[in-house]
Design a protein around this motif. Structure first.
Motif, PDB file in Angstrom:
ATOM      1  N   VAL A 183      43.052  45.175  44.356  1.00  0.00           N
ATOM      2  CA  VAL A 183      42.379  45.083  43.062  1.00  0.00           C
ATOM      3  C   VAL A 183      42.196  43.336  42.654  1.00  0.00           C
ATOM      4  O   VAL A 183      42.931  42.228  43.037  1.00  0.00           O
ATOM      5  N   LEU A 184      40.906  43.147  42.395  1.00  0.00           N
ATOM      6  CA  LEU A 184      40.425  41.743  41.980  1.00  0.00           C
ATOM      7  C   LEU A 184      39.860  41.478  40.825  1.00  0.00           C
ATOM      8  O   LEU A 184      39.491  42.531  39.949  1.00  0.00           O
ATOM      9  N   ASP A 185      40.100  40.341  40.507  1.00  0.00           N
ATOM     10  CA  ASP A 185      39.698  40.004  39.206  1.00  0.00           C
ATOM     11  C   ASP A 185      38.302  39.302  39.246  1.00  0.00           C
ATOM     12  O   ASP A 185      38.033  38.505  39.730  1.00  0.00           O
ATOM     13  N   PHE A 186      37.401  40.013  38.472  1.00  0.00           N
ATOM     14  CA  PHE A 186      35.916  39.724  38.531  1.00  0.00           C
ATOM     15  C   PHE A 186      35.653  39.261  37.150  1.00  0.00           C
ATOM     16  O   PHE A 186      35.259  39.966  36.341  1.00  0.00           O
ATOM     17  N   SER A 191      43.860  37.113  41.384  1.00  0.00           N
ATOM     18  CA  SER A 191      43.262  36.981  39.976  1.00  0.00           C
ATOM     19  C   SER A 191      43.048  35.473  39.857  1.00  0.00           C
ATOM     20  O   SER A 191      43.903  34.586  40.082  1.00  0.00           O
ATOM     21  N   ALA A 192      41.985  35.071  39.156  1.00  0.00           N
ATOM     22  CA  ALA A 192      41.895  33.643  38.744  1.00  0.00           C
ATOM     23  C   ALA A 192      42.339  33.631  37.239  1.00  0.00           C
ATOM     24  O   ALA A 192      42.440  32.212  36.663  1.00  0.00           O
ATOM     25  N   MET A 193      42.753  34.602  36.410  1.00  0.00           N
ATOM     26  CA  MET A 193      43.122  34.395  35.170  1.00  0.00           C
ATOM     27  C   MET A 193      44.596  34.354  34.952  1.00  0.00           C
ATOM     28  O   MET A 193      44.866  33.335  34.348  1.00  0.00           O
ATOM     29  N   GLY A 194      45.250  34.666  36.075  1.00  0.00           N
ATOM     30  CA  GLY A 194      46.783  34.298  36.081  1.00  0.00           C
ATOM     31  C   GLY A 194      47.445  35.363  35.056  1.00  0.00           C
ATOM     32  O   GLY A 194      46.995  36.201  34.545  1.00  0.00           O
TER      33      GLY A 194
END
Length: 446
Positions: free
Chosen positions: A91-94, A292-295
């Motif tokens: 799962v990746l954060d886009f 994830s870049a959101m965290g």
């Protein structure tokens, strides 16, 4: 303070580098003591028993192909290994939205750079390539994962040197057989440290003994703790450069070493490990791998051990997002992690209550003050990088971040420890030969 105890060699730090160095020194017939600030051996190799199996708060992954020193210890100590689980989608954060994708190689770097990259931070360099914002976000995912720092906090040259030293970024992030994330240890990685300690002579390791001062002269060196002093011929210092400042050196460190101690930086690195009754994400066709870049977690990994019926997700909460997260209450920290697990891996998480949540924040560890390797800012590597592993008089410097290969890993720590020990043994042999002694004699402790 009592009269100094005598040893041929004093090793400061009972992490893997220091312990391996001590083992090599004692195998050469020399007396050696290891002084450790903490109440246990292992340094950042910290394994803790959960309700269902061992979990790792420090380094957790190895491979048995190019990590030959680690492989030798696995064999010697009869250590059981666990393959990293890779089946299913990741799962990746886009751009703030999680999407399931098939596993593929996401790690490619441009070559033929043609500019002075030590004058730029990694972020500044990458911006010269006109990247998308998503590329920059995922760049920070990499740097947080390795050092707990942002791409804006390190030299571009240091980043590329580190990657090359470890066989490339792809190997650093890979779960394949040659990758850094291929296997885990059933007994916990701290078993390497306890196993080596058991090979040393009795009472070789002195715990709860932080070193405050090192004095050296043309004749000897004296290592001083809060309670006693040790006279020796050679010293091996196995701690990260930013922590050199906690020791008084007499005479003072040379300029290069002092600048490395002053300017290198340790990142923010935390782990939250969520233990479940069942690996519900596997049943949903997911590998448990999240980026994830959101965290708050920049990454998650499946860290199950089916042999012990242990099922867990390890969440890495590093860099700037981790600093903000660490200031919240324990309940809020746990809730944010659980919310992210649900957002990324699906609503299945709602019906699966954790049986245990464990957490460790290395930035609050008194004797670590951060985790992973120390990072160099722009300009430092070009000016003083060569001083990193240079000896200073009778003091030799070892550690994972000083390794000539496999930098920053347990393999690198072992190799650096061996290199430091070999230098010490050679120096002592030269001194003994110059005095006309026929052989190296072991000296009993007073």
């Amino acid at each position: 303070m009592a009269a100094p105890l005598y040893e041929y060699v004093v090793v400061i730090g009972a992490g893997l580098s220091g312990l391996y160095a001590a083992w090599e020194i004692q195998k050469a017939g020399l007396t050696c003591v290891v002084l450790e600030s903490k109440d246990q051996v292992g340094g950042k190799a910290l394994s803790v028993a959960s309700k269902t199996g061992n979990v790792e708060f420090g380094p957790a992954w190895i491979n048995l192909t190019n990590q030959t020193y680690v492989a030798a210890l696995v064999k010697k100590f009869n250590i059981e290994v666990i393959d990293q689980y890779l089946e299913g989608d990741l799962v990746l954060d886009f751009g703030g939205k999680y999407k399931r994708v098939k596993a593929e190689d996401l790690y490619k770097l441009s070559k033929d750079l043609g500019i002075d990259i030590d004058s730029l931070t990694l972020e500044e360099f990458v911006r010269t390539l006109n990247p998308s914002e998503m590329t920059l976000e995922h760049l920070n995912i990499h740097t947080r994962g390795i050092w707990g720092l942002e791409a804006s906090e390190m030299s571009a040259l240091f980043f590329f040197y580190f990657c090359k030293n470890n066989g490339g970024l792809k190997r650093l992030k890979s779960q394949g057989k040659d990758g850094m994330l291929h296997l885990r240890i059933r007994q916990g990685t701290q078993v390497f440290a306890t196993g080596i300690t058991a090979q040393l002579s009795k009472d070789s390791v002195v715990l709860r003994s932080p070193v405050t001062k090192i004095e050296q002269s043309s004749d000897n060196a004296v290592v001083i703790t809060s309670s006693r002093a040790f006279e020796c011929q050679q010293v091996i210092l196995s701690t990260q450069p930013p922590l050199y400042n906690r020791i008084v050196f007499e005479p003072p460190l040379p300029t290069g070493k002092a600048e490395l101690a002053r300017l290198t930086k340790l990142g923010n690195f935390s782990k939250t490990i969520v233990v479940y009754e069942h690996p519900w994400w596997r049943n949903a066709g997911l590998s448990g791998i999240v980026q994830s870049a959101m965290g708050p977690a920049f990454a998650m990994l499946d860290t199950c051990n089916v042999m012990d019926h242990h099922h867990s997700l390890t969440c890495f909460i590093d860099g700037e997002p981790g600093i903000a997260w660490s200031k919240k209450s324990k309940n809020d920290r746990e809730r944010e992690v659980l919310d992210q697990i649900e957002a990324s891996l699906g609503a299945h998480a709602r019906s699966e209550d954790p049986i245990q949540i464990l957490e460790y924040q290395w930035i609050h560890d008194e004797w670590s003050q951060g985790a992973n390797g120390a990072v160099m800012p722009p300009g430092l590597m070009t000016k003083h990088g060569a001083a990193l592993d240079e000896p200073f008089g009778r003091i030799h410097f070892v550690g994972a971040e000083i390794a000539n290969s496999h930098m920053g890993s347990m393999e690198g720590a072992l190799r650096s420890g061996e290199k430091g020990a070999q230098a010490v043994i050679q120096n002592l042999q030269n001194e003994i030969n110059s005095r006309g002694d026929c052989e190296i004699m072991s000296t009993k402790r007073s």
